[in-house]
Design a protein around this motif. Structure first.
Motif, PDB file in Angstrom:
ATOM      1  N   UNK A 174       0.838  -1.207   0.000  1.00 57.89           N
ATOM      2  CA  UNK A 174       0.000   0.000   0.000  1.00 57.89           C
ATOM      3  C   UNK A 174       0.869   1.251   0.000  1.00 57.89           C
ATOM      4  N   UNK A 175       1.953   1.237   0.775  1.00 57.04           N
ATOM      5  CA  UNK A 175       2.861   2.387   0.819  1.00 57.04           C
ATOM      6  C   UNK A 175       3.527   2.574  -0.543  1.00 57.04           C
ATOM      7  N   UNK A 176       3.926   1.482  -1.178  1.00 51.62           N
ATOM      8  CA  UNK A 176       4.519   1.560  -2.528  1.00 51.62           C
ATOM      9  C   UNK A 176       3.527   2.186  -3.501  1.00 51.62           C
ATOM     10  N   UNK A 177       2.262   1.818  -3.358  1.00 49.33           N
ATOM     11  CA  UNK A 177       1.206   2.333  -4.243  1.00 49.33           C
ATOM     12  C   UNK A 177       1.087   3.854  -4.121  1.00 49.33           C
ATOM     13  N   UNK A 178       1.110   4.364  -2.898  1.00 49.48           N
ATOM     14  CA  UNK A 178       0.960   5.806  -2.689  1.00 49.48           C
ATOM     15  C   UNK A 178       2.212   6.547  -3.154  1.00 49.48           C
ATOM     16  N   UNK A 179       3.386   5.972  -2.932  1.00 49.58           N
ATOM     17  CA  UNK A 179       4.624   6.616  -3.388  1.00 49.58           C
ATOM     18  C   UNK A 179       4.698   6.627  -4.918  1.00 49.58           C
ATOM     19  N   UNK A 180       4.235   5.541  -5.542  1.00 50.73           N
ATOM     20  CA  UNK A 180       4.212   5.451  -7.004  1.00 50.73           C
ATOM     21  C   UNK A 180       3.336   6.547  -7.617  1.00 50.73           C
ATOM     22  N   UNK A 181       2.365   7.008  -6.853  1.00 52.19           N
ATOM     23  CA  UNK A 181       1.477   8.083  -7.315  1.00 52.19           C
ATOM     24  C   UNK A 181       2.253   9.369  -7.587  1.00 52.19           C
ATOM     25  N   UNK A 182       3.366   9.542  -6.864  1.00 55.01           N
ATOM     26  CA  UNK A 182       4.264  10.688  -7.074  1.00 55.01           C
ATOM     27  C   UNK A 182       3.507  12.013  -6.996  1.00 55.01           C
ATOM     28  N   UNK A 183       2.734  12.176  -5.927  1.00 61.87           N
ATOM     29  CA  UNK A 183       1.913  13.383  -5.758  1.00 61.87           C
ATOM     30  C   UNK A 183       2.681  14.481  -5.047  1.00 61.87           C
ATOM     31  N   UNK A 184       2.155  15.695  -5.154  1.00 66.77           N
ATOM     32  CA  UNK A 184       2.803  16.864  -4.569  1.00 66.77           C
ATOM     33  C   UNK A 184       2.694  16.858  -3.049  1.00 66.77           C
ATOM     34  N   UNK A 185       1.555  16.358  -2.549  1.00 67.61           N
ATOM     35  CA  UNK A 185       1.325  16.299  -1.099  1.00 67.61           C
ATOM     36  C   UNK A 185       1.228  14.832  -0.702  1.00 67.61           C
ATOM     37  N   UNK A 186       2.105  14.401   0.170  1.00 68.74           N
ATOM     38  CA  UNK A 186       2.160  13.004   0.592  1.00 68.74           C
ATOM     39  C   UNK A 186       1.735  12.915   2.053  1.00 68.74           C
ATOM     40  N   UNK A 187       0.696  12.120   2.309  1.00 71.88           N
ATOM     41  CA  UNK A 187       0.155  11.972   3.665  1.00 71.88           C
ATOM     42  C   UNK A 187       0.190  10.498   4.033  1.00 71.88           C
ATOM     43  N   UNK A 188       0.864  10.188   5.139  1.00 69.99           N
ATOM     44  CA  UNK A 188       1.011   8.797   5.564  1.00 69.99           C
ATOM     45  C   UNK A 188       0.483   8.658   6.987  1.00 69.99           C
ATOM     46  N   UNK A 189      -0.624   7.928   7.126  1.00 73.30           N
ATOM     47  CA  UNK A 189      -1.275   7.733   8.426  1.00 73.30           C
ATOM     48  C   UNK A 189      -0.900   6.346   8.946  1.00 73.30           C
ATOM     49  N   UNK A 190      -0.004   6.308   9.913  1.00 76.20           N
ATOM     50  CA  UNK A 190       0.498   5.050  10.479  1.00 76.20           C
ATOM     51  C   UNK A 190       0.923   4.095   9.354  1.00 76.20           C
ATOM     52  N   UNK A 191       1.834   4.538   8.479  1.00 71.74           N
ATOM     53  CA  UNK A 191       2.151   3.741   7.284  1.00 71.74           C
ATOM     54  C   UNK A 191       2.980   2.494   7.552  1.00 71.74           C
ATOM     55  N   UNK A 192       3.636   2.431   8.715  1.00 69.09           N
ATOM     56  CA  UNK A 192       4.498   1.270   8.989  1.00 69.09           C
ATOM     57  C   UNK A 192       4.194   0.682  10.368  1.00 69.09           C
ATOM     58  N   UNK A 193       2.934   0.720  10.759  1.00 68.79           N
ATOM     59  CA  UNK A 193       2.554   0.211  12.087  1.00 68.79           C
ATOM     60  C   UNK A 193       2.774  -1.295  12.205  1.00 68.79           C
ATOM     61  N   UNK A 194       2.828  -1.997  11.049  1.00 64.97           N
ATOM     62  CA  UNK A 194       3.034  -3.449  11.070  1.00 64.97           C
ATOM     63  C   UNK A 194       4.446  -3.837  10.634  1.00 64.97           C
ATOM     64  N   UNK A 195       5.341  -2.834  10.644  1.00 63.57           N
ATOM     65  CA  UNK A 195       6.732  -3.067  10.243  1.00 63.57           C
ATOM     66  C   UNK A 195       7.613  -2.913  11.477  1.00 63.57           C
ATOM     67  N   UNK A 196       8.663  -3.710  11.578  1.00 61.20           N
ATOM     68  CA  UNK A 196       9.532  -3.627  12.758  1.00 61.20           C
ATOM     69  C   UNK A 196      10.250  -2.281  12.780  1.00 61.20           C
ATOM     70  N   UNK A 197      10.617  -1.802  13.976  1.00 66.51           N
ATOM     71  CA  UNK A 197      11.194  -0.450  14.121  1.00 66.51           C
ATOM     72  C   UNK A 197      12.422  -0.192  13.258  1.00 66.51           C
ATOM     73  N   UNK A 198      13.305  -1.178  13.120  1.00 64.98           N
ATOM     74  CA  UNK A 198      14.516  -0.969  12.329  1.00 64.98           C
ATOM     75  C   UNK A 198      14.171  -0.730  10.861  1.00 64.98           C
TER      76      UNK A 198
END
Length: 608
Positions: A514-538
């Motif tokens: 999902x994060x790749x999808x939004x980044x691929x959009x290459x928009x002027x304003x990027x908003x990420x709401x808890x984009x890595x809540x299921x990813x380890x801290x490192x």
């Protein structure tokens, strides 16, 4: 506040209602496949017209047989009878062939109409305002349209194709009777009317009464979905709650089924009594016609012709009036469907075209907001600015108002007071479709597409969905490329076990996709709401270092509960109770040693 939705009105007279509904249904079907509609209309008209030659062939056949009794030379009558039977067989074959073709074409028309309305309905739903779509009144009506679509669409198609047949059947019955006694046709019509009148009244009462069941129908759908959706199986098995859900579903079903049973029983009883005059008339006319034959005033063939013509006329009137009743009933459904298809968004923007060159960033000016029909303010006088190349982090407890701010920025809702500006312009002064092209927003409840991995990322910008290398670039950025390359079909692999060779990604992998999808959009304003809540801290820190580097020329807004990540932001806002309590850089807020510093140290202590 969302306006209360109104039910279809019934002030229209039955005849006007019939005409209005017929026109609406005809126009919808014509849009789907005009050639198919015209073909079905012609075929049904031909079917109804074939009643007339059958009547006259049968009349002539009987008269020839009666007239030939006692003749010594039967060669001529036998030739005539053979010829008549041959012509009747041709007509019957044509009717059978027409019936088969009509059945095939009508079913095809129904399937195409269903597909068309599903497609158009999905598009329409996504053009409407979110406050409207979320309202219970709208959901009641929309779910009713969805629920009744399969049955009602066929109910719309069948009378539409049947009416030409009914009209020509009436003509076939009227023509023989006119030469004998035109008043018989009038009497047949009169005794058929009670059926349509009673059914029309019942249809109206049923529609009004069934509105109270709409919330029950929705509850039925939700419970059933929780029982059969594969993603719910894990929790269902752990909690052992299926029996409880089944009992709850049974109670809802029982209430609905009992209501429907009583409604249908009432209609069947009323229709049975309404049909009695027609049967009595048919019996009386038949006795009359054959009595005339016995008295020698008409031939037996003519008596048979009049008898069959009466039945044909009665059938034609009955078919037409039943179609009228179906259309009358479907007027209620078609009214709901038309209401839905004609709905317009109220949160309409202006005509301004947004520029990609920002001299200013984002500004919230004294924004106050509460959700429709809610009493509590979610945002209370929120004011802040973000520069055109600045990144901002929003932190705070759940329910503080962070996600609501993003919904306002996205134009899903209008502030009750204040305004949201982008590049110095109120966002509702922009053309909304063009404005949203500036936005790339990853919500907490992001979508899981069961398509190929390429499509699941590429759908972020459908114009570029075939650019595999560019898609792969953003998959590498989020670290999901390695997972995709391990799949049997790599980027063409379906992301669902429900499809052949499909694979179900983990929740963390879904989030990276999902994060790749939004980044691929290459928009002027990027908003990420808890984009890595299921990813380890490192991994999260590595991803965000790349994102911040990627967003140097953009506006980046980050919502996260992990303070180790938000400290990278140029500016941090601490939101609590719908207000901004603190704002500044990470170091400024730590030096202030207030609430933000307290929360940061508390979280850091948990990692020690």
């Amino acid at each position: 506040m969302v306006k209360k939705l109104k039910l279809p009105k019934f002030e229209v007279s039955p005849i006007k209602r019939f005409i209005l509904t017929y026109k609406r249904v005809f126009s919808i079907v014509y849009k789907v496949n005009p050639r198919l509609l015209i073909s079905v209309t012609i075929i049904n008209g031909f079917w109804g017209l074939t009643n007339l030659p059958v009547l006259y062939i049968n009349k002539t056949l009987i008269d020839v047989v009666i007239g030939s009794i006692g003749l010594s030379d039967l060669s001529t009558p036998l030739k005539t009878i053979s010829l008549l039977i041959f012509f009747r067989a041709l007509v019957e074959f044509a009717r059978a062939a027409t019936s088969n073709i009509n059945s095939f074409l009508t079913r095809a028309m129904g399937e195409q109409l269903t597909a068309y309305l599903e497609r158009v309905g999905g598009v329409k739903l996504n053009t409407l305002d979110i406050p409207l779509v979320e309202s219970p009144n709208f959901q009641d009506k929309y779910k009713k349209i969805e629920r009744e679509a399969n049955n009602r669409l066929w109910g719309m198609i069948e009378p539409l194709s049947d009416i030409p047949n009914a009209i020509f059947t009436i003509i076939s019955g009227v023509l023989p009777l006119i030469t004998f006694n035109p008043w018989i046709s009038v009497v047949v019509l009169v005794v058929t009317l009670p059926d349509i009148i009673i059914n029309a009244r019942i249809a109206k009462k049923d529609y009004e009464a069934i509105q109270v069941l709409n919330p029950k129908w929705r509850l039925w759908g939700w419970i059933h979905w929780h029982m059969v959706d594969t993603k719910q199986f894990y929790e269902n098995k752990i909690l052992g709650n299926v029996e409880y859900l089944a009992r709850k579903l049974f109670d809802v079903q029982k209430e609905i089924v009992e209501f429907q049973y009583k409604r249908r029983k009432r209609r069947a009883t009323a229709r049975t009594f309404a049909s009695i005059p027609g049967y009595i008339l048919s019996m009386v006319l038949n006795i009359y016609f054959f009595a005339l034959a016995l008295l020698g005033r008409v031939t037996l063939g003519t008596a048979q012709l009049l008898y069959q013509a009466t039945n044909t006329l009665s059938l034609g009137f009955s078919t037409f009036l039943n179609d009228a009743v179906n259309i009358y009933e479907n007027y209620l459904f078609v009214s709901d469907l038309t209401w839905f298809l004609e709905l317009k968004a109220e949160l309409v923007g202006g005509q301004k075209q947004p520029s990609l060159n920002f001299s200013k960033g984002i500004e919230f000016k004294d924004v106050w907001f509460k959700y429709p029909n809610a009493k509590t303010w979610v945002l209370k006088g929120v004011s802040f600015e973000i520069g055109p190349k600045e990144n901002l982090a929003l932190v705070g407890e759940n329910g503080a108002g962070k996600t609501t701010m993003i919904k306002l920025l996205s134009g899903f809702y209008k502030p009750n007071k204040g305004e949201v500006l982008v590049n110095g312009v109120n966002i509702f002064d922009y053309d909304q479709a063009k404005y949203r092209q500036l936005l790339g927003v990853l919500f907490q409840d992001f979508s899981w597409y069961p398509f190929t991995a390429r499509e699941s990322i590429g759908i972020g910008s459908v114009d570029k969905i075939k650019r595999r290398e560019e898609i792969k670039k953003y998959a590498k950025l989020t670290g999901v490329d390695e997972f995709i390359e391990s799949l049997p079909l790599k980027y063409e692999n379906p992301l669902s076990k429900e499809f052949e060779k499909g694979v179900e990604p983990s929740k963390g992998q879904w989030q990276r996709i999902a994060l790749s999808r939004i980044l691929f959009r290459d928009s002027k304003i990027l908003v990420l709401d808890e984009p890595t809540s299921n990813v380890d801290p490192k991994a999260e820190e590595e991803i965000f270092e790349k994102i911040i580097e990627l967003a140097r020329e953009k506006i980046l807004i980050l919502i996260s509960h992990r303070f180790s990540t938000v400290r990278m932001a140029d500016k941090i806002l601490l939101i609590d109770g719908g207000k901004i309590w603190e704002q500044g850089t990470h170091q400024e807020l730590m030096n202030r040693d207030s609430e933000y510093a307290h929360l940061f140290k508390l979280q850091a202590k948990g990692y020690q």
